[in-house]
Enzyme design. Structure first.
Site, short mmCIF file in Angstrom:
data_model
loop_
_atom_site.label_atom_id
_atom_site.label_comp_id
_atom_site.label_asym_id
_atom_site.label_seq_id
_atom_site.Cartn_x
_atom_site.Cartn_y
_atom_site.Cartn_z
N GLY A 1 11.66 -2.83 5.06
CA GLY A 1 10.74 -4.26 5.04
C GLY A 1 10.27 -4.51 3.81
O GLY A 1 10.49 -5.70 3.10
N HIS A 2 10.06 -3.60 2.95
CA HIS A 2 9.08 -3.95 1.58
C HIS A 2 10.24 -4.11 0.63
O HIS A 2 10.13 -5.00 -0.24
CB HIS A 2 8.27 -2.93 1.21
CG HIS A 2 7.11 -2.37 1.96
ND1 HIS A 2 7.08 -1.07 2.70
CD2 HIS A 2 6.07 -2.96 2.01
CE1 HIS A 2 5.84 -1.11 3.14
NE2 HIS A 2 5.13 -2.27 2.75
N HIS B 1 9.35 0.99 3.02
CA HIS B 1 10.26 1.24 4.05
C HIS B 1 11.23 -0.16 3.69
O HIS B 1 11.03 -0.85 2.76
CB HIS B 1 10.13 0.95 5.36
CG HIS B 1 8.87 0.08 5.63
ND1 HIS B 1 9.23 -1.27 5.82
CD2 HIS B 1 7.49 0.10 6.04
CE1 HIS B 1 8.06 -2.07 6.16
NE2 HIS B 1 7.01 -1.25 6.29
N ALA C 1 4.12 3.90 0.83
CA ALA C 1 4.62 4.14 2.20
C ALA C 1 5.90 3.30 2.45
O ALA C 1 6.10 2.82 3.64
CB ALA C 1 3.77 4.46 3.30
N LYS D 1 5.21 -9.86 9.38
CA LYS D 1 4.57 -8.73 10.49
C LYS D 1 3.12 -8.93 10.46
O LYS D 1 2.28 -9.14 11.45
CB LYS D 1 4.91 -7.60 10.11
CG LYS D 1 4.60 -6.53 11.46
CD LYS D 1 5.25 -5.36 11.29
CE LYS D 1 4.54 -4.41 10.53
NZ LYS D 1 3.16 -3.99 10.87
N ASP D 2 2.50 -9.05 9.37
CA ASP D 2 0.92 -9.44 9.23
C ASP D 2 0.79 -10.92 9.13
O ASP D 2 0.49 -11.49 7.97
CB ASP D 2 0.52 -8.72 7.81
CG ASP D 2 0.63 -7.17 7.90
OD1 ASP D 2 0.01 -6.56 9.06
OD2 ASP D 2 1.18 -6.46 7.29
N ARG E 1 3.34 2.87 9.41
CA ARG E 1 2.66 3.34 10.55
C ARG E 1 3.68 4.15 11.34
O ARG E 1 3.26 5.23 12.17
CB ARG E 1 1.60 2.64 11.19
CG ARG E 1 0.35 2.39 10.57
CD ARG E 1 -0.47 1.17 11.15
NE ARG E 1 -1.34 0.99 10.50
CZ ARG E 1 -2.62 0.73 10.69
NH1 ARG E 1 -2.88 1.24 11.88
NH2 ARG E 1 -3.53 0.33 9.83
N MET F 1 0.99 -1.21 0.00
CA MET F 1 0.06 0.01 0.09
C MET F 1 0.80 1.23 -0.13
O MET F 1 0.29 2.38 0.59
CB MET F 1 -0.93 -0.09 1.19
CG MET F 1 -2.05 -1.39 1.04
SD MET F 1 -3.53 -0.91 2.03
CE MET F 1 -2.97 -0.71 3.72
O1 PAF Z 1 -0.23 -5.91 3.49
C1 PAF Z 1 -0.55 -4.85 2.90
O2 PAF Z 1 0.16 -3.83 2.77
C2 PAF Z 1 -1.78 -5.03 2.46
O3 PAF Z 1 -2.89 -5.49 3.32
C3 PAF Z 1 -1.93 -5.37 1.03
C4 PAF Z 1 -1.54 -6.92 1.03
C5 PAF Z 1 -1.12 -4.97 0.03
C6 PAF Z 1 -3.27 -5.55 0.36
O4 PAF Z 1 -3.60 -4.20 -0.01
#
Ligand code: PAF
Length: 277
Positions: A33-34, A31, A29, A146-147, A184, A27
């Site tokens: 981690g991405h 960092h 923003a 993390k999720d 966040r 989504m």
């Molecule tokens: O983890 C996220 O950033 C969101 O839930 C995702 C997987 C991009 C779906 O909108």
């Protein structure tokens, strides 16, 4: 790096390439981690594709959606720096020309933890990730642990809908002081940022207690007391669950893996974290 905003264009372009695709849905923003996910996608596939879309259908509160940071230019520069090949950054109108009517029901997986406090969240995640999978048609999809609950839900969706996609869950990337990286975190005040690593400290204490065979009920009480001792925090939930089923554990799971999961508000910012062991 090529950037697309239209579903038809990215789909055609990726089809023409005909190469293996590692996909990182985000989504924005972004960092470290991405970026670690994109680097891994790049190293394990011929192409790395990243999507940036703040998905309205997974927010239960309009104010949360409004406050979500949108930093497209900075995100694109970061993706370029890790040699991402393609970025898909659609508008809400492009993704939802009509609001989807179908609903995902992930059973128990969506009613515990995050699902208890964020009504409809996993339905929104299921809708957007399945749409993105259809658009990008990746070979592998990379999600951060993390999720943890999101990973469990997507894993189930891939199985139930027979997506020909390998899910690659990736370890949590932490700051030097232990705070799990999150988009966040940038909303924390400097004072709150200093307190935020207590989350990881408390999770580690809970893990040590469980490993020392303390009863889950005592561990729960310890965690509640530890957060109550720092009034800036408001603990939303702390759960000791089985890593796969996400069911609450009465005692430490001797066979499978345990996960300690929590959500807490700090400075009005909702933070989540977990430890798997
Ligand atoms: O983890 C996220 O950033 C969101 O839930 C995702 C997987 C991009 C779906 O909108």
């Amino acid at each position: 790096m090529e950037v697309y905003h239209s579903i038809a264009e990215i789909r055609d372009r990726l089809k023409k390439e005909g190469k293996t695709i590692g996909f990182v849905p985000t989504m924005g923003a972004l960092h470290q981690g991405h970026l670690a996910l994109v680097e891994r996608a790049k190293s394990e596939n011929e192409l790395a594709v990243c999507s940036i879309f703040v998905n309205p259908t997974q927010f239960d509160k309009a104010e949360d959606l409004a406050k979500y940071p949108r930093t497209l230019d900075a995100d694109l520069a970061l993706l370029e720096s890790v040699n991402c090949d393609f970025v898909f950054a659609p508008s809400a109108e492009e993704m939802y020309s009509a609001l989807p009517q179908m609903k995902f029901d992930f059973g128990n997986l969506e009613h515990v933890m995050e699902g208890r406090f964020r009504k409809g969240h996993f339905n929104g995640v299921g809708i957007v990730v399945s749409k993105l999978f259809h658009i990008v048609q990746p070979d592998k999809a990379y999600f951060g642990l993390k999720d943890l609950q999101q990973v469990a839900v997507i894993n189930r969706m891939i199985q139930d809908l027979s997506f020909p996609i390998t899910l690659v869950p990736c370890p949590i990337i932490r700051e030097d002081d232990g705070l799990a990286m999150s988009s966040r975190n940038r909303r924390l005040s400097p004072e709150a940022r200093k307190l935020a690593p207590h989350i990881f400290r408390i999770l580690n204490e809970a893990k040590l207690k469980l490993e020392a065979e303390e009863k889950p009920q005592n561990v729960l009480s310890h965690v509640e007391e530890a957060f109550a001792a720092i009034p800036e925090f408001e603990l939303e939930y702390f759960e000791i669950v089985d890593f796969e089923s996400l069911e609450s554990l009465e005692s430490k799971n001797p066979e499978g893996q345990n996960a300690l999961c929590l959500a807490a508000y700090l400075d009005g910012v909702r933070l989540i974290d977990n430890l798997v062991f």
